[in-house]
Design an enzyme around this catalytic site. Structure first.
Site, PDB file in Angstrom:
ATOM      1  CE  LYS A  83      -4.501   0.717   0.354  1.00 54.96           C
ATOM      2  NZ  LYS A  83      -5.506  -0.301   0.014  1.00 54.96           N
ATOM      3  CG  ASP A 113      -6.999   2.899  -0.858  1.00 55.45           C
ATOM      4  OD1 ASP A 113      -7.427   1.735  -0.898  1.00 55.45           O
ATOM      5  OD2 ASP A 113      -7.051   3.575   0.181  1.00 55.45           O
TER       6      ASP A 113
HETATM    7  N1  GLU Z   1      -7.316   0.026  -3.046  1.00 54.84           N
HETATM    8  C1  GLU Z   1      -8.110  -1.119  -3.352  1.00 54.84           C
HETATM    9  C2  GLU Z   1      -8.163  -2.050  -2.157  1.00 54.84           C
HETATM   10  O1  GLU Z   1      -7.959  -1.647  -1.037  1.00 54.84           O
HETATM   11  C3  GLU Z   1      -7.691  -1.799  -4.639  1.00 54.84           C
HETATM   12  C4  GLU Z   1      -6.285  -2.320  -4.658  1.00 54.84           C
HETATM   13  C5  GLU Z   1      -5.852  -2.858  -6.020  1.00 54.84           C
HETATM   14  O2  GLU Z   1      -6.651  -2.901  -6.930  1.00 54.84           O
HETATM   15  O3  GLU Z   1      -4.669  -3.201  -6.111  1.00 54.84           O
HETATM   16  O4  GLU Z   1      -8.473  -3.198  -2.284  1.00 54.84           O
END
Ligand code: GLU
Length: 417
Positions: free
Chosen positions: A106, A146
């Site tokens: 992240k 996100d």
């Molecule tokens: N931010 C989204 C999550 O928390 C998507 C992450 C992604 O697609 O890599 O799942």
């Protein structure tokens, strides 16, 4: 939101608990809890008034036992390293629950994009992308949207990374606009996965979704599309929605088309005609069949968990329920569909997008949605079966499925050297 509860500590408690049930040795549990790599970047951004601001961003790579690191990038004033660590590890568990070949990561920048111009956001995004380009890449770590980021930012990151390497590199990031290799169905994917989970949970519990009442906290990408899909596909009656500026509640169903148009026009859901205002906190406690927390972490805590009246809480957000709140909800018979399962639709279609980028062969929206349905429905039932087998709640069950998969992969690879 870090608040009083530290989400990274919360995550570790969940892994400890799963490790105990699965009889995993303490050394392995330590490996599973620890982020593998953490990058902090402090970088300058030229503001429109000619001044320069130094911003801080992070990219935490939690685990890559099952495949490359994967996870979004958020822009928020409350981003901090422990929040990013928790979010990175939740990605590890999420990709494992739905069994897609990724690890977890992240990123985040401490900023308030709502007070910045488009030019400032673009310069910040491109510089951050450049700073983290030393650890991301289509075979290494693939970011995505996100909180407060979307296709627009993904396009800038794709372009910046491609400029560095000297050729177009769509597979470095997912959640892109379709003009540059984004997947059809990706914008709605998190919400679609969420409503598939609600559908399966309704079947298991005998709830009739037609006319079932719904309250949605958060009206960003996840909350707004959840409104659209749960109304259109299941005939649910959404009676309350909110965003960071407050909420609205009504006895009559709130129609997605109208609320969305109002938000587009005014920038918020508040003051929607024919509704009463409601706070974000009070919305959670409404007497509804289905509650969808789709905003930030730690909104259901030991203080308010006893007041939640919904029969099902489907977690579109990451980490909306604290460890202690979970036990209260379980005791009161609220069926929680945990984040690492319920919001995994986004990363699942991110995976499909990456596969399409790697193959240079693109799917129809129906194909994407059908494949998403199979992945989420299979994962839901695996978690449900675990919940029945161990007589535990759905979150504990999801962690049992995920932690076992990551531990098995780690053991199979062995420890280097
Ligand atoms: N931010 C989204 C999550 O928390 C998507 C992450 C992604 O697609 O890599 O799942």
């Amino acid at each position: 939101m870090a608040g009083k509860v530290n989400p990274y500590e919360e995550m570790k408690k969940m892994v400890d608990k799963a490790g105990k049930t699965l009889c995993i040795d303490p050394g392995m549990v330590e490996v599973l809890k620890s982020p593998k790599r953490e990058l902090t970047v402090n970088f300058p951004v030229k503001m429109d008034d000619g001044s320069v601001r130094v911003l801080t961003g992070y990219r935490v790579q939690h685990n890559e036992a099952r495949g490359p690191f994967k996870g979004g990038i958020r822009y928020h004033p409350q981003v901090d390293i422990d929040e990013v660590r928790a979010l990175a590890s939740w990605m590890t568990w999420k990709t494992a629950v739905v069994d897609i070949p990724y690890g977890g990561a992240k990123g985040g920048i401490i900023c308030n994009p709502k007070t910045m111009s488009v030019g400032e956001i673009e310069r910040m995004t491109r510089r951050y992308a450049s700073e983290i380009s030393i650890i991301i890449g289509p075979t290494k770590d693939i970011p995505a949207p996100d909180v407060n980021t979307s296709g627009r930012e993904m396009a800038w990151i794709m372009d910046t990374f491609s400029m560095h390497v000297g050729f177009a590199c769509p597979g470095v990031i997912t959640g892109k606009p379709k003009e540059i290799g984004g997947s059809l169905g990706r914008p709605e994917a998190t919400s679609r996965g969420l409503v598939f989970c609600v559908r399966e949970a309704a079947k298991k519990t005998g709830m009739n979704l037609k006319g079932a009442t719904v309250a949605i906290q958060g009206y960003g990408n996840v909350g707004a599309f959840a409104h659209k899909l749960i109304e259109r596909d299941f005939g649910c009656k959404v009676i309350a929605v909110s965003d960071s500026q407050g909420g609205i509640v009504s006895e009559k169903a709130l129609r997605y088309d109208e609320v969305w148009a109002h938000k587009q026009k005014t920038g918020a859901v508040k003051n929607f005609p024919g509704t009463k205002p409601i706070s974000n906190e009070a919305l959670l406690e409404l007497k509804v069949d289905i509650l969808l927390p789709c905003a930030l972490e730690n909104v259901i805590t030991k203080e308010n968990a006893g007041k939640i009246k919904a029969k099902i809480s489907g977690e579109g957000a990451n980490g909306p329920t604290t460890f202690e709140a979970d036990a209260i909800l379980a005791k009161n018979g609220v069926l929680v569909l945990p984040d690492i399962l319920a919001n995994a639709g986004g990363v699942t279609v991110s995976y499909f997008e990456w596969v399409q980028n790697n193959y240079n062969f693109y799917w129809t929206e129906d194909e994407v949605n059908q494949k998403l349905d199979s992945v989420i429905t299979k994962a839901f039932h695996e978690v449900w079966d675990m919940h029945e087998k161990h007589k535990c709640n759905m979150r504990d069950a999801a962690y049992l499925v995920a932690v076992k998969r990551v531990a098995d992969a780690t053991r199979t690879r062995g420890f280097y050297p």
